[in-house]
Design an enzyme around this catalytic site. Structure first.
Site, short mmCIF file in Angstrom:
data_model
loop_
_atom_site.label_atom_id
_atom_site.label_comp_id
_atom_site.label_asym_id
_atom_site.label_seq_id
_atom_site.Cartn_x
_atom_site.Cartn_y
_atom_site.Cartn_z
N LYS A 135 -9.62 -2.27 1.67
CA LYS A 135 -9.26 -1.12 2.51
C LYS A 135 -10.05 0.13 2.12
CE LYS A 135 -6.21 -3.57 4.58
NZ LYS A 135 -6.46 -4.00 5.95
N ARG A 152 0.85 -1.19 0.00
CA ARG A 152 0.00 0.00 0.00
C ARG A 152 0.89 1.24 0.00
NH1 ARG A 152 -1.75 0.74 4.39
NH2 ARG A 152 -1.20 -1.11 5.59
N SER A 189 -1.32 -3.68 10.32
CA SER A 189 -1.05 -4.60 9.22
C SER A 189 0.18 -5.45 9.51
CB SER A 189 -0.81 -3.80 7.95
OG SER A 189 -1.89 -2.91 7.75
N CYS A 205 0.78 -7.75 11.68
CA CYS A 205 1.14 -7.97 13.09
C CYS A 205 0.47 -9.22 13.64
CB CYS A 205 0.75 -6.77 13.94
SG CYS A 205 1.86 -5.38 13.71
N HIS A 233 -10.59 -2.23 11.66
CA HIS A 233 -9.50 -3.07 11.14
C HIS A 233 -9.28 -4.20 12.16
CE1 HIS A 233 -5.07 -3.15 9.52
NE2 HIS A 233 -5.84 -4.01 8.90
N TYR A 254 -1.29 -3.49 -7.03
CA TYR A 254 -1.09 -4.21 -5.76
C TYR A 254 -2.42 -4.30 -5.01
CZ TYR A 254 -0.28 -5.18 -0.93
OH TYR A 254 -0.40 -5.74 0.32
N ASP A 309 -9.40 -9.63 9.14
CA ASP A 309 -8.89 -8.29 8.82
C ASP A 309 -9.88 -7.15 9.08
OD1 ASP A 309 -6.72 -6.69 7.84
OD2 ASP A 309 -7.80 -6.43 5.97
N ARG A 311 1.81 -12.21 -0.82
CA ARG A 311 0.47 -12.49 -0.29
C ARG A 311 -0.15 -13.74 -0.88
NH1 ARG A 311 -1.89 -8.51 3.38
NH2 ARG A 311 -0.33 -6.89 3.49
C1 OXD Z 1 -3.14 -4.57 5.29
C2 OXD Z 1 -3.81 -5.75 4.71
O1 OXD Z 1 -2.22 -4.02 4.65
O2 OXD Z 1 -4.69 -6.30 5.38
O3 OXD Z 1 -3.53 -4.17 6.39
O4 OXD Z 1 -3.50 -6.12 3.57
MN MN Z 2 -5.22 -5.25 7.17
#
Ligand code: OXD
Ligand code: MN
Length: 588
Positions: free
Chosen positions: A208, A71, A250, A252, A228, A199, A279, A372
């Protein structure tokens, strides 16, 4: 042929086509037949690689451009009329300027390409939580990812009828030029424009852009919350179910926590953990005065590196069918995938995420750190039966957490809802590869929403406070930190499945069956109350990561005071009061 007579959809598609000039418009109907044909086409052009269909049925591989792997927070804008309404944390652009800029960039850029029109629902079509979006895109990769991550199909048009409203999303890869890359949000028009990226986080506009940035604005207007957060359910030996939602920044470990497998002795007693989402949570107040949450997504867009049989066997199992892998490495021996941490020893030869031959001696990562998997939720062995519930699940607890080497204890509980909002607002965490920029830098990430709140952060805090006034039976709010390090930089807490031990304490606190110690920052467990069966960690070590160092917290409070300054008068007084209490508690 158009699949709807909704005049707003037709108008949006016509306007988009007039601007970008695609050779052809393809209306996505969500059928397997159409998706299969698109996969074939993408394989034919090299946009995707078909992986070993015996070992990984229905799985494909995609590489993004090298400059387009995460991002781009500094190119992500909230475009509302008044700059002040976007707040000090968001990048802002005047809507007319942003529209003009994007139109200029996208003009004619679909010439020679096809424009796909994707009707999708965030949440189950017809659930009171759900909302419809239409994304137009010139990328088959986007169509196929959206078909995993959301509920794509003509039932969205049936639901909209001739006149229903939806969230507009325009995506054009253009030249994937990083200098002209913009992710624009127009909350006042329910519109998103994304140009020059391919991406996931920038282009799967249901995720998002819609489900967090635009939805947070809708939630504020309509009295609900877009967060989130992962959602998980714990089933007790007596069959009762308890649900928690947790916000971590993100990369974590949200996916790992959402799918955790409890330690053996918990399993033997009959405890189970089920994943509702990894998420995003959309949260409403139910008729019973509790908070109810749904996961509006239909798949997992997870970080691959570090995912393995030990850390997250459920996520790994989810990626074994129908998955699109992006920027991981390919094992040419059997045309499967690999990433750092998948196995202890890497294969002898790989093709890395850049397409180059790779060996363990190459000295670079084989998979990009933000590579990913896009995996269908239905492939996850621990998916909750409540995943498809139109009403969602009732929350016993909300958990905040970040990546902090020091200061923040393993777990603590807020004193009440408003103090919980304070705890969320002061979250900070070390940055990760999920966004471009330096990794490992400590930054504030309130409620893990720094990159995702679609309006002024202080008003977002205010919305939490206002919601609290309306929730008769609020969940209890906690903070966790799995990432405390010893002086040699090793993690002290084992994490992963052992996090169940902390969830257990949290749920006992919710049930009122365990005592806690009141400290300067809130309620902290007595070390004896955190289950240690089968763990090598001593009670003394556990004490050390539960310890609240008032001097450190005093310094933290000073730092928070500086951080809060940017919010000026818009900061809710309840948060200022909590800060004053923290300062006083640290002085005593
Ligand atoms: C992020 C995702 O970047 O969930 O938070 O992809
Ligand atoms: Mn996320």
């Amino acid at each position: 042929m158009a699949l709807t007579n909704n005049r707003k959809v037709l108008e949006f598609v016509n306007e988009s086509a007039e601007l970008a000039c695609p050779d052809e418009i393809v209306w996505i109907d969500g059928s397997e037949e159409q998706l299969a044909a698109l996969r074939e086409q993408a394989v034919g052009t090299g946009e995707m690689i078909r992986l070993n269909q015996t070992k990984l049925p229905g799985c494909y591989y995609h590489r993004t451009a090298q400059n387009d792997v995460a991002r781009v927070e500094d190119r992500t804008f909230i475009c509302c009329k008044n700059k002040e309404d976007a707040g000090p944390i968001n990048y802002w652009m005047d809507p007319s300027e942003a529209y003009a800029l994007c139109r200029e960039i996208a003009r004619g850029k679909m010439k020679g390409r096809t424009m796909y029109v994707i009707p999708y629902s965030m949440g189950i079509v017809g659930s009171p939580f759900s909302k419809i979006g239409i994304e137009v895109t010139d990328s088959i990769y986007v169509v196929l990812n959206m078909a995993i991550m959301t509920r794509v199909g003509t039932e969205c048009y049936d639901y909209l009828g001739e006149d229903g409203d939806f969230i507009k999303g325009f995506h054009c890869k253009c030249d994937v030029d990083p200098e002209k890359r913009y992710i624009m949000h127009f909350p006042e028009d329910n519109t998103i424009i994304s140009v020059n990226s391919a991406y996931g986080g920038n282009v799967l506009l249901g995720k998002k852009c819609f489900a967090l940035r635009i939805a947070s604005c809708l939630g504020r207007k309509e009295g609900w919350m877009a967060e989130h957060m992962l959602i998980l359910g714990v089933t007790y030996p007596d069959g009762s179910k308890h649900y928690l939602a947790a916000a971590f920044p993100s990369a974590c470990g949200k996916t790992n926590l959402a799918m955790l497998i409890p330690p053996k002795h918990y399993l033997e007693k009959g405890y189970r953990v089920e994943c509702v989402g990894d998420d995003i949570a959309w949260i409403r107040i139910g008729a019973d005065g509790r908070l109810w949450a749904v996961n509006p997504e239909n798949g997992f867009f997870g970080v691959a590196p570090g995912t393995n049989e030990k850390s997250n066997p459920n996520a790994l199992a989810a990626t074994r069918q129908g998955t699109i892998f992006t920027n991981v490495a390919i094992d040419p021996a059997d045309n499967t995938v690999w990433w750092e941490g998948l196995t202890k020893n890497p294969p002898e030869k790989l093709i890395d995420w850049l397409g180059n031959p790779w060996t363990p001696a190459s000295g670079v990562k084989a998979a990009h750190p933000n590579s990913r998997f896009t995996a269908p939720a239905k492939g996850c062995p621990c998916l909750s039966p409540a995943f498809d519930s139109k009403d969602g699940v009732p929350l016993d607890a909300i958990i905040f957490g970040g990546r902090r080497a020091t200061t923040t204890p393993l777990v603590y509980q807020s004193r009440d809802w408003n103090h919980g909002v304070f705890v969320g607002s002061i979250m900070s965490s070390e940055t990760t590869a999920a966004a471009t920029g330096a990794v490992g830098v400590l930054r504030h990430d309130p409620m893990a929403m720094k990159p995702f709140a679609g309006y002024h952060m202080a008003d977002y805090f205010g919305h939490w406070i206002e919601m609290g006034k309306k929730i008769k039976n609020p969940p209890k709010i906690f903070n966790v930190n799995w990432f405390r390090q010893d002086k040699d930089g090793n993690f002290i807490w084992p994490g992963f499945g052992d996090n169940m031990r902390v969830l257990d304490w949290i749920l006992k606190r919710c049930a009122g069956t365990v005592d806690a110690r009141e400290t300067a920052i809130g309620y902290v467990p007595y070390a004896k109350d955190i289950d240690r069966e089968g763990l090598s960690i001593t009670e003394e070590t556990l004490e050390s990561i539960l310890y609240v160092d008032r001097a450190r917290w005093g310094a933290e409070a000073e730092e928070i005071e500086g951080y809060y300054k940017q919010f000026g008068d818009r900061l809710p007084k309840e948060l200022r009061e909590s800060l004053e209490t923290l300062k006083a508690n640290c002085r005593e």
